[in-house]
Motif scaffolding. Structure first.
Motif, short mmCIF file in Angstrom:
data_model
loop_
_atom_site.label_atom_id
_atom_site.label_comp_id
_atom_site.label_asym_id
_atom_site.label_seq_id
_atom_site.Cartn_x
_atom_site.Cartn_y
_atom_site.Cartn_z
N LEU A 75 17.78 42.45 34.26
CA LEU A 75 18.54 43.30 35.17
C LEU A 75 19.14 42.48 36.31
CD1 LEU A 75 16.26 46.46 35.41
CD2 LEU A 75 18.33 46.15 34.07
N VAL A 76 18.38 41.53 36.83
CA VAL A 76 18.92 40.67 37.89
C VAL A 76 20.08 39.85 37.36
CG1 VAL A 76 18.38 38.71 39.37
CG2 VAL A 76 16.77 40.58 39.20
N SER A 77 19.92 39.32 36.15
CA SER A 77 21.02 38.56 35.54
C SER A 77 22.24 39.44 35.33
CB SER A 77 20.54 37.96 34.21
OG SER A 77 19.44 37.11 34.41
N ALA A 78 22.01 40.67 34.85
CA ALA A 78 23.13 41.59 34.63
C ALA A 78 23.82 41.92 35.95
CB ALA A 78 22.64 42.87 33.96
N ALA A 79 23.05 42.11 37.04
CA ALA A 79 23.64 42.40 38.35
C ALA A 79 24.47 41.22 38.84
CB ALA A 79 22.53 42.73 39.36
N CYS A 80 23.96 40.01 38.67
CA CYS A 80 24.73 38.82 39.08
C CYS A 80 26.02 38.70 38.29
CB CYS A 80 23.87 37.56 38.90
SG CYS A 80 22.45 37.47 40.01
N ILE A 81 25.93 38.94 36.98
CA ILE A 81 27.15 38.86 36.14
C ILE A 81 28.13 39.96 36.55
CG2 ILE A 81 28.02 39.07 33.79
CD1 ILE A 81 25.41 37.82 32.83
N ALA A 82 27.63 41.16 36.86
CA ALA A 82 28.51 42.26 37.27
C ALA A 82 29.22 41.91 38.58
CB ALA A 82 27.69 43.54 37.42
N ILE A 83 28.50 41.33 39.54
CA ILE A 83 29.13 40.92 40.80
C ILE A 83 30.17 39.85 40.55
CG2 ILE A 83 28.68 39.83 43.02
CD1 ILE A 83 25.94 41.19 43.02
N LEU A 84 29.82 38.87 39.71
CA LEU A 84 30.77 37.81 39.38
C LEU A 84 32.00 38.38 38.68
CD1 LEU A 84 31.40 34.78 39.25
CD2 LEU A 84 30.16 34.69 37.08
N LEU A 85 31.77 39.34 37.80
CA LEU A 85 32.90 39.98 37.10
C LEU A 85 33.81 40.69 38.09
CD1 LEU A 85 34.22 40.79 34.39
CD2 LEU A 85 32.70 42.78 34.36
N PHE A 86 33.20 41.40 39.05
CA PHE A 86 34.00 42.09 40.06
C PHE A 86 34.83 41.10 40.88
CE2 PHE A 86 34.18 43.26 44.60
CZ PHE A 86 35.04 44.34 44.52
N VAL A 87 34.20 40.00 41.32
CA VAL A 87 34.92 39.00 42.12
C VAL A 87 36.06 38.37 41.32
CG1 VAL A 87 34.68 36.78 43.29
CG2 VAL A 87 32.92 38.54 43.57
N VAL A 88 35.79 38.05 40.04
CA VAL A 88 36.82 37.42 39.21
C VAL A 88 37.98 38.37 38.97
CG1 VAL A 88 37.29 36.52 36.90
CG2 VAL A 88 35.24 35.80 38.12
N VAL A 89 37.66 39.62 38.61
CA VAL A 89 38.73 40.60 38.36
C VAL A 89 39.54 40.84 39.63
CG1 VAL A 89 39.17 43.02 37.77
CG2 VAL A 89 37.51 41.70 36.46
N GLN A 90 38.84 40.95 40.77
CA GLN A 90 39.53 41.16 42.04
C GLN A 90 40.46 40.00 42.35
OE1 GLN A 90 39.42 43.71 44.01
NE2 GLN A 90 39.99 43.06 46.05
N SER A 91 39.96 38.78 42.17
CA SER A 91 40.77 37.60 42.48
C SER A 91 41.97 37.49 41.56
CB SER A 91 39.88 36.35 42.37
OG SER A 91 40.63 35.18 42.57
N SER A 102 40.89 47.05 42.99
CA SER A 102 39.52 46.75 43.44
C SER A 102 38.58 47.86 43.02
CB SER A 102 39.49 46.56 44.95
OG SER A 102 40.27 45.46 45.35
N ARG A 103 39.02 49.10 43.18
CA ARG A 103 38.17 50.22 42.77
C ARG A 103 37.93 50.20 41.27
NH1 ARG A 103 41.44 52.88 46.66
NH2 ARG A 103 42.77 53.72 45.00
N ILE A 104 39.00 49.89 40.54
CA ILE A 104 38.85 49.83 39.09
C ILE A 104 37.91 48.70 38.69
CG2 ILE A 104 40.06 49.39 36.91
CD1 ILE A 104 42.53 50.75 38.15
N SER A 105 38.07 47.53 39.34
CA SER A 105 37.20 46.40 39.01
C SER A 105 35.75 46.69 39.42
CB SER A 105 37.70 45.13 39.70
OG SER A 105 37.69 45.28 41.12
#
Length: 440
Positions: free
Chosen positions: A3-19, A147-150
């Protein structure tokens, strides 16, 4: 960890999509601004040595095609303002053909695109600068929407990863739970190899456990053999020593010597009984771990045990009387149940006065079969009852009686193994009462 790994990947995914979304949106606006500035620049012509610009309508209208934004432009020739917004911020000419800059104009965030070109005029080389700007309100709104979508995508990814992680974890742990249940349901003497199906990764663990159980089985077998051998090797010499002491007693004439031999005989009897009780206790401990449950006709077993003790009770002028033995069957280990009844009756014979009666009664109530053994001795000291079931504990009335203090402990262990209990009380008149309660 999943779950921690999934949360980190989700945050990274959000940052990448946002950028990436911001970069793509910015590049799209820059391309439109550059196209607008270049279209104005392309409309410039040198006519009779002078530069003429016919501002095309499409150059500014294309800025409204994507978002509803305000547009600004400025045209300068050799730093001389010609048309548009004179106070529109300028960009220092770079080496590139088109330059971009984000700044503030009229209290609004804008994006400027500037392009330059040299023309040959009557006065020599002319430097034409075209600047086109657009507000960023729509772009910021688009980026916020992205951003909301990401964020939703990242959160959805986390939820999906969480579900997948839980399924994977449960699927992975389920064989371990089956293995745990298979081991926990076993008694300490059940040392069969584990056969529960497990993943390949857990096969070495099962193999190690089976190897350990094999070694324990061998150790247990050696312990049982040792108990049987010890019983034979301890009791036989003790019997020989006692026989020789009795022979010696008949030959000794002095009273002080005869008393010494009597003390020796008594010590041999105590040692022999203690050794026997210790071996019995070890045997009971082994058998209670893995009960050989059978159907036992309890009333018949009581009569059989009483008959076995009849010669001993006759020597003390006692009578064991079985009264009101109700027909009762229980499930249990016949050897252990017989051992428990025999220990209780043996204690009654030892601690009861001569020319008295020991009564045995069997009844059942509330799901338990109750064996009541009553004697006419001095009874239990009420201050000692709580500790008499402990190892090597004996009452104050046992000073001159041979015993080890293990008899009632063995009985208590047997009763617990059968999910029953032993109760020590005194009769209303005189004597003690021991009650064995077996579930049936």
């Amino acid at each position: 960890m999943l779950l921690v790994s999934a949360a980190c990947i989700a945050i990274l995914l959000f940052v990448v999509v946002q950028s990436v979304a911001e970069q793509i949106a910015q590049e799209s606006q820059d391309n439109i601004l550059a196209a607008s500035a270049i279209s104005i620049l392309d409309s410039a012509r040198v006519v009779e040595g002078e530069i003429s610009i016919d501002l095309p309508y499409s150059s500014l209208s294309m800025l409204d095609s994507v978002t509803d934004e305000r547009a600004f432009y400025a045209i300068r020739l050799n730093d001389e303002f010609l048309s548009g917004y004179s106070d529109l911020p300028r960009i220092t000419p770079p080496s590139d053909v088109t330059a971009f800059q984000s700044t503030t104009y009229l209290d609004e965030d804008i994006r400027i695109a500037s392009t330059w070109r040299n023309f040959s005029a009557l006065d020599g080389q002319a430097y034409l600068e075209i600047s086109v700007a657009q507000t960023l309100t729509g772009l910021n709104q688009s980026i916020a929407r992205i951003s909301r979508i990401s964020l939703a995508v990242g959160f959805g990814f986390f939820l999906l990863s969480m579900v997948i992680a839980m399924v994977i974890a449960q699927t992975t742990i389920r064989p371990l739970h089956r293995l745990t249940g298979s081991v926990s349901r076993r008694g300490p003497s059940d040392l069969r190899p584990l056969a529960a199906p497990v993943p390949t990764e857990m096969a070495p663990l099962v193999s190690s456990l089976n190897s350990l159980m094999t070694r324990l089985q061998k150790s247990l077998s050696r312990s049982e053999d040792f108990i049987a051998e010890a019983a034979h090797r301890v009791r036989t010499p003790m019997a020989i020593v006692r026989t020789q002491a009795e022979v010696t007693l008949r030959r000794v004439e002095k009273e002080e010597n005869r008393q010494a031999v009597r003390e020796m005989i008594r010590a041999v009897d105590e040692s022999s009984r203690t050794a026997g009780q210790l071996l019995d206790h070890a045997m009971v401990s082994v058998r209670t771990d893995n009960l050989a449950r059978q159907s036992i006709q309890l009333d018949e077993l009581i009569v059989d045990v009483a008959n076995r003790l009849h010669p001993i009770s006759e020597l003390r002028d006692l009578e064991i009387v079985a009264k009101k033995l109700e027909r009762t069957k229980i499930q249990g280990d016949p050897i252990l149940v017989q051992n428990a009844i025999q220990n209780v009756l043996d204690n009654a014979v030892k601690y009861t006065d001569a020319d008295t009666e020991i009564t045995v009664q069997l009844d059942h109530s509330e799901g338990f079969a109750h064996i009541h053994v009553r004697d006419e001795g001095s009874g239990f000291d009420t201050t000692e009852i709580d500790r008499l079931l402990q190892r090597f504990e004996r009452g104050r009335n046992a000073d001159r009686i041979v015993g080890s203090g293990l008899g009632l402990t063995i009985v208590d262990d047997i009763m617990r193994a059968h999910r029953g209990h032993i109760t020590l009380t005194n009769n209303s008149g005189a004597g003690a009462c021991v009650t064995l309660s077996f579930p049936f």
